[in-house]
Design a protein around this motif. Structure first.
Motif, PDB file in Angstrom:
ATOM      1  N   LEU A   1       0.866  -1.173   0.000  1.00 31.33           N
ATOM      2  CA  LEU A   1       0.000   0.000   0.000  1.00 31.33           C
ATOM      3  C   LEU A   1       0.907   1.228   0.000  1.00 31.33           C
ATOM      4  N   LYS A   2       0.996   1.892  -1.123  1.00 29.32           N
ATOM      5  CA  LYS A   2       1.956   2.982  -1.251  1.00 29.32           C
ATOM      6  C   LYS A   2       1.319   4.360  -1.320  1.00 29.32           C
ATOM      7  N   GLY A   3       0.038   4.443  -1.419  1.00 31.90           N
ATOM      8  CA  GLY A   3      -0.600   5.753  -1.518  1.00 31.90           C
ATOM      9  C   GLY A   3      -0.608   6.265  -2.948  1.00 31.90           C
ATOM     10  N   LYS A   4      -1.026   7.504  -3.086  1.00 33.81           N
ATOM     11  CA  LYS A   4      -1.143   8.110  -4.404  1.00 33.81           C
ATOM     12  C   LYS A   4       0.243   8.395  -4.979  1.00 33.81           C
ATOM     13  N   GLN A   5       0.488   7.931  -6.181  1.00 30.21           N
ATOM     14  CA  GLN A   5       1.767   8.116  -6.854  1.00 30.21           C
ATOM     15  C   GLN A   5       1.702   9.347  -7.759  1.00 30.21           C
TER      16      GLN A   5
END
Length: 62
Positions: free
Chosen positions: A10-14
């Motif tokens: 889960l990396k968030g908005k890129q």
């Protein structure tokens, strides 16, 4: 969600554009080479994305 975040799933908005393109857009706009609409068409993003790149915080700053 916490386990996924720990495992890197889960990396968030890129960002829409890589940092090298963001630096180029900022430099060209500061030098007066382009308007807000010019890089938007070249990079296939909206003018609002270019506006955020130019007028928003620089990378690495909060």
């Amino acid at each position: 969600m916490a386990p996924a975040r720990r495992n890197g799933k889960l990396k968030g908005k890129q960002p829409k554009l890589p940092e090298s393109a963001r630096r180029s857009i900022r430099r060209r706009y500061a030098e007066g080479e382009v308007s807000l609409a010019d890089p938007a068409g070249g990079y296939s993003v909206g003018r609002s994305a270019i506006h955020r790149i130019i007028h928003g915080p620089l990378a690495g700053q909060s």
